[in-house]
Design a protein around this motif. Structure first.
Motif, PDB file in Angstrom:
ATOM      1  N   LEU A  74       0.917  -1.013  -0.073  1.00 10.19           N
ATOM      2  CA  LEU A  74      -0.024  -0.234   0.346  1.00 10.19           C
ATOM      3  C   LEU A  74       0.784   1.266  -0.209  1.00 10.19           C
ATOM      4  N   GLU A  75       0.478   1.997  -1.308  1.00 10.77           N
ATOM      5  CA  GLU A  75       1.315   3.725  -1.235  1.00 10.77           C
ATOM      6  C   GLU A  75      -0.032   4.548  -1.359  1.00 10.77           C
ATOM      7  N   PRO A  76       0.086   5.068   0.437  1.00 13.16           N
ATOM      8  CA  PRO A  76      -1.258   5.802   0.910  1.00 13.16           C
ATOM      9  C   PRO A  76      -0.625   7.286   0.511  1.00 13.16           C
ATOM     10  N   ALA A  77      -2.613   7.438   0.091  1.00  9.44           N
ATOM     11  CA  ALA A  77      -2.136   9.202  -1.133  1.00  9.44           C
ATOM     12  C   ALA A  77      -1.525  10.225   0.376  1.00  9.44           C
ATOM     13  N   GLY A  78      -0.572  10.610  -0.771  1.00  6.90           N
ATOM     14  CA  GLY A  78       0.944  12.072  -0.324  1.00  6.90           C
ATOM     15  C   GLY A  78       1.512  11.374   0.324  1.00  6.90           C
ATOM     16  N   THR A  79       2.456  10.330   0.445  1.00  3.86           N
ATOM     17  CA  THR A  79       3.437   9.791   1.270  1.00  3.86           C
ATOM     18  C   THR A  79       4.291   8.905   0.125  1.00  3.86           C
ATOM     19  N   LYS A  80       5.468   8.931   0.413  1.00  2.00           N
ATOM     20  CA  LYS A  80       6.444   8.471  -0.503  1.00  2.00           C
ATOM     21  C   LYS A  80       7.467   7.341   0.142  1.00  2.00           C
ATOM     22  N   SER A  81       7.844   6.273   0.160  1.00  2.00           N
ATOM     23  CA  SER A  81       8.945   6.246   0.146  1.00  2.00           C
ATOM     24  C   SER A  81      10.426   6.489   0.038  1.00  2.00           C
ATOM     25  N   LEU A  82      11.013   7.134   0.590  1.00  2.00           N
ATOM     26  CA  LEU A  82      12.139   7.871   0.508  1.00  2.00           C
ATOM     27  C   LEU A  82      13.455   6.308   0.678  1.00  2.00           C
ATOM     28  N   VAL A  83      13.090   4.956   0.245  1.00  3.39           N
ATOM     29  CA  VAL A  83      13.984   4.438   0.584  1.00  3.39           C
ATOM     30  C   VAL A  83      14.502   3.831  -0.865  1.00  3.39           C
ATOM     31  N   GLY A  84      15.754   3.802  -0.595  1.00  8.79           N
ATOM     32  CA  GLY A  84      17.291   3.918  -2.312  1.00  8.79           C
ATOM     33  C   GLY A  84      16.748   5.436  -2.697  1.00  8.79           C
ATOM     34  N   ARG A  85      16.311   6.218  -2.202  1.00  7.52           N
ATOM     35  CA  ARG A  85      16.784   7.500  -2.519  1.00  7.52           C
ATOM     36  C   ARG A  85      18.604   7.820  -2.701  1.00  7.52           C
ATOM     37  N   ILE A  86      19.198   8.142  -3.227  1.00 14.25           N
ATOM     38  CA  ILE A  86      20.630   8.830  -3.109  1.00 14.25           C
ATOM     39  C   ILE A  86      20.771  10.377  -3.174  1.00 14.25           C
ATOM     40  N   TYR A  87      21.350  10.902  -2.098  1.00 13.33           N
ATOM     41  CA  TYR A  87      21.013  12.417  -1.576  1.00 13.33           C
ATOM     42  C   TYR A  87      22.485  12.458  -1.991  1.00 13.33           C
ATOM     43  N   VAL A  88      22.587  13.907  -1.747  1.00 15.58           N
ATOM     44  CA  VAL A  88      23.769  14.991  -1.792  1.00 15.58           C
ATOM     45  C   VAL A  88      23.828  15.164  -0.163  1.00 15.58           C
ATOM     46  N   GLY A  89      24.757  14.764   0.872  1.00 19.77           N
ATOM     47  CA  GLY A  89      24.465  15.717   2.033  1.00 19.77           C
ATOM     48  C   GLY A  89      25.521  16.333   2.689  1.00 19.77           C
ATOM     49  N   GLN A  90      25.399  17.244   3.826  1.00 18.75           N
ATOM     50  CA  GLN A  90      26.535  17.971   4.089  1.00 18.75           C
ATOM     51  C   GLN A  90      26.271  17.400   5.957  1.00 18.75           C
ATOM     52  N   VAL A  91      27.370  17.260   6.830  1.00 20.23           N
ATOM     53  CA  VAL A  91      26.967  17.146   8.194  1.00 20.23           C
ATOM     54  C   VAL A  91      27.022  18.087   8.584  1.00 20.23           C
ATOM     55  N   ARG A  92      26.133  17.780   9.727  1.00 22.24           N
ATOM     56  CA  ARG A  92      25.156  18.790  10.358  1.00 22.24           C
ATOM     57  C   ARG A  92      26.121  18.704  12.159  1.00 22.24           C
ATOM     58  N   ARG A  93      25.653  18.097  11.934  1.00 25.73           N
ATOM     59  CA  ARG A  93      26.295  17.555  14.023  1.00 25.73           C
ATOM     60  C   ARG A  93      26.753  16.179  13.866  1.00 25.73           C
ATOM     61  N   ILE A  94      27.523  15.807  15.119  1.00 32.04           N
ATOM     62  CA  ILE A  94      28.307  14.511  15.488  1.00 32.04           C
ATOM     63  C   ILE A  94      28.059  14.588  16.197  1.00 32.04           C
ATOM     64  N   VAL A  95      27.304  13.435  16.866  1.00 32.93           N
ATOM     65  CA  VAL A  95      26.797  12.480  18.434  1.00 32.93           C
ATOM     66  C   VAL A  95      27.687  12.000  18.618  1.00 32.93           C
ATOM     67  N   LYS A  96      29.533  11.822  19.668  1.00 27.69           N
ATOM     68  CA  LYS A  96      29.983  10.630  19.718  1.00 27.69           C
ATOM     69  C   LYS A  96      29.288   9.799  20.534  1.00 27.69           C
ATOM     70  N   ASN A  97      28.225  10.356  21.765  1.00 25.16           N
ATOM     71  CA  ASN A  97      28.301   9.387  23.031  1.00 25.16           C
ATOM     72  C   ASN A  97      27.081   7.955  22.049  1.00 25.16           C
ATOM     73  N   ILE A  98      26.901   8.510  21.505  1.00 31.11           N
ATOM     74  CA  ILE A  98      25.927   7.384  20.059  1.00 31.11           C
ATOM     75  C   ILE A  98      26.350   7.110  18.803  1.00 31.11           C
ATOM     76  N   ARG A  99      28.244   7.714  18.320  1.00 32.40           N
ATOM     77  CA  ARG A  99      28.798   7.474  17.830  1.00 32.40           C
ATOM     78  C   ARG A  99      27.458   7.687  16.115  1.00 32.40           C
ATOM     79  N   ALA A 100      26.993   8.870  15.977  1.00 31.45           N
ATOM     80  CA  ALA A 100      26.193   8.724  15.251  1.00 31.45           C
ATOM     81  C   ALA A 100      26.632  10.512  14.524  1.00 31.45           C
ATOM     82  N   ALA A 101      26.481  10.582  12.982  1.00 28.21           N
ATOM     83  CA  ALA A 101      26.153  12.246  12.716  1.00 28.21           C
ATOM     84  C   ALA A 101      24.624  12.314  12.250  1.00 28.21           C
ATOM     85  N   PHE A 102      24.147  13.057  12.109  1.00 29.18           N
ATOM     86  CA  PHE A 102      23.342  14.091  11.511  1.00 29.18           C
ATOM     87  C   PHE A 102      23.601  14.730  10.170  1.00 29.18           C
ATOM     88  N   VAL A 103      22.942  14.428   9.130  1.00 28.02           N
ATOM     89  CA  VAL A 103      22.875  14.976   7.901  1.00 28.02           C
ATOM     90  C   VAL A 103      22.007  15.607   7.011  1.00 28.02           C
TER      91      VAL A 103
END
Length: 425
Positions: free
Chosen positions: A28-57
């Motif tokens: 099912l693909e509900p109206a007005g929604t679309k999966s982003l899975v598989g899309r490839i983007y250019v991103g920029q790292v805005r924040r790195i959170v060392k205690n969870i070893r993750a970045a927010f891009v």
């Protein structure tokens, strides 16, 4: 044989699989929604959170993607000049999981480009094969064909899909070149594009549902939407051009005044696929409960009235339940860890018979399933690969099925899924 039906149901696009007169798959693909899975983007790292070893891009328009730092360590991008990711760095990433509730989408730098026969992936090297390809001689032949063509290219890995086992050499090499050119295009563009630029988008989800690894058993595709008909026709023409021997399903545009969704009872099928309880023909039942951690399935004797001894009765119900569970996993697209509490049996040969029958039923699944056997608590454990959200999440936007009512009203998703969708949209 199988049939795929693609139509609109109360504004949502629904892709259904019918097999032997029964709906065995729903997407099912509900109206007005679309999966982003598989899309490839250019991103920029805005924040790195060392205690969870993750970045927010940043992925554009203020949207952020969660990116585990271990991804950068395991899958550095081709040509990457540094091993340590820093705030302000640019990178190209693919969406691996959609956003859920308050959680951001999850990104990966192991990029994949999927074709009919092959999957090209970065971050790994070598040639791999679908677990359903068993012929070792054919594997070696395919390995030699693809290795020769891939020699001297930038580092990547290839997976030969199930369909690839019988594909002609020319079709495999043609698709390989297409995937390689697409990957090369992405990597040639990303350093000159700003954060949020979309570099690659996979084909529509309904096309993936049609042209998966089971095309040989697909008899027909029927739709009442002319645009969808034309997209499927275009895909079939392209595939036939690459491989003239490929067997493709018949394509039919439904133009009758009676709704296609009603012809195949899709509303009823959706309602049943969202129900917690599933009745078996014997009178037994299944209780299916997805949670965030795992999926539990309980097998009950219910209304069954066997005239033989209890052990034979339990075996009969369990065998019927195993066949039905295999269908329900595909129908509801349940994944992750799955625990099944079959009715307890004393005889070991009965347990072996159950596992053998369950394994055979699970082999019909196009998604990878690992049947692990009985646990020490006498539960049957299996895992199923996650390729998209389960049906209940697509409808509710929630992780579990316990939240059955939308806030502020009395609409029960299990009793009236279409009314729930209307209010949600």
């Amino acid at each position: 044989m199988r049939r795929i039906i693609v139509t609109k149901l109360d504004g949502s696009l629904i892709t259904a699989e019918e097999e032997n007169g029964r709906i065995t798959g729903l997407f099912l693909e509900p109206a007005g929604t679309k999966s982003l899975v598989g899309r490839i983007y250019v991103g920029q790292v805005r924040r790195i959170v060392k205690n969870i070893r993750a970045a927010f891009v940043e992925m554009g328009q203020g949207m952020m993607c969660f990116y585990p730092l271990e991804e950068w360590e395991r899958y550095p991008l081709p040509g990457a000049k540094q091993r340590v990711l820093k705030e302000g760095d640019g990178l190209v990433f693919q969406i691996g999981k959609d956003a859920v509730k308050t959680k951001a989408p999850v990104g990966t730098t192991s990029l994949t480009f999927t074709g009919q026969y092959l999957v090209l992936m970065t971050g790994k090297t070598g040639i791999f094969f679908s677990s359903k390809i068993k012929d070792e001689a054919r594997k070696q032949e395919l390995r030699e064909i693809l290795s020769e063509r891939a020699e001297g290219r930038f580092p990547f890995g290839l997976i030969v899909r199930t369909n690839g086992a019988t594909a002609p050499r020319e079709a495999l090499l043609s698709e390989f070149e297409e995937l390689f050119l697409e990957a090369s295009r992405v990597f040639s563009l990303w350093e000159t594009r700003t954060a949020g630029t979309l570099l690659y988008e996979p084909e529509p989800a309904f096309l993936s549902e049609i042209f998966n690894n089971r095309t040989e058993s697909l008899l027909e595709v029927v739709t009442d939407d002319r645009k969808i008909y034309e997209l499927v026709e275009k895909k079939e023409t392209a595939l036939q051009k690459e491989n003239e021997t490929l067997r493709l399903p018949d394509l039919r545009l439904y133009e009758d005044s009676y709704p296609l969704s009603k012809l195949y009872s899709l509303e009823t099928a959706l309602s049943r696929a969202l129900s917690e309880k599933v009745w078996l023909k014997s009178g037994g039942s299944l209780v299916i409960e997805p949670t965030e951690a795992l999926v539990s399935i309980d097998v009950n004797t219910g209304k069954f009235e066997g005239k033989k001894n209890l052990e034979e009765t339990f075996l009969k119900i369990n065998l019927e339940a195993a066949a039905e569970i295999a269908v329900q996993l595909r129908l509801r697209n349940l994944s992750g860890i799955i625990l099944v509490d079959f009715i307890d049996m004393e005889e070991e040969d009965h347990k072996e018979q159950l596992l053998k029958a369950f394994g055979s039923a699970l082999q019909k699944d196009s998604v990878k399933v690992n049947l692990l056997g009985f646990t020490r608590l006498n539960l049957v454990e299996l895992t199923r690969k996650k390729v998209r959200k389960p049906l209940h999440e697509l409808v509710t936007g929630e992780n579990g099925t316990k939240r059955t009512k939308k806030q502020g009203n009395n609409t029960d998703i299990f009793k009236n899924p279409l009314a729930f969708l209307r209010e949600k949209c």
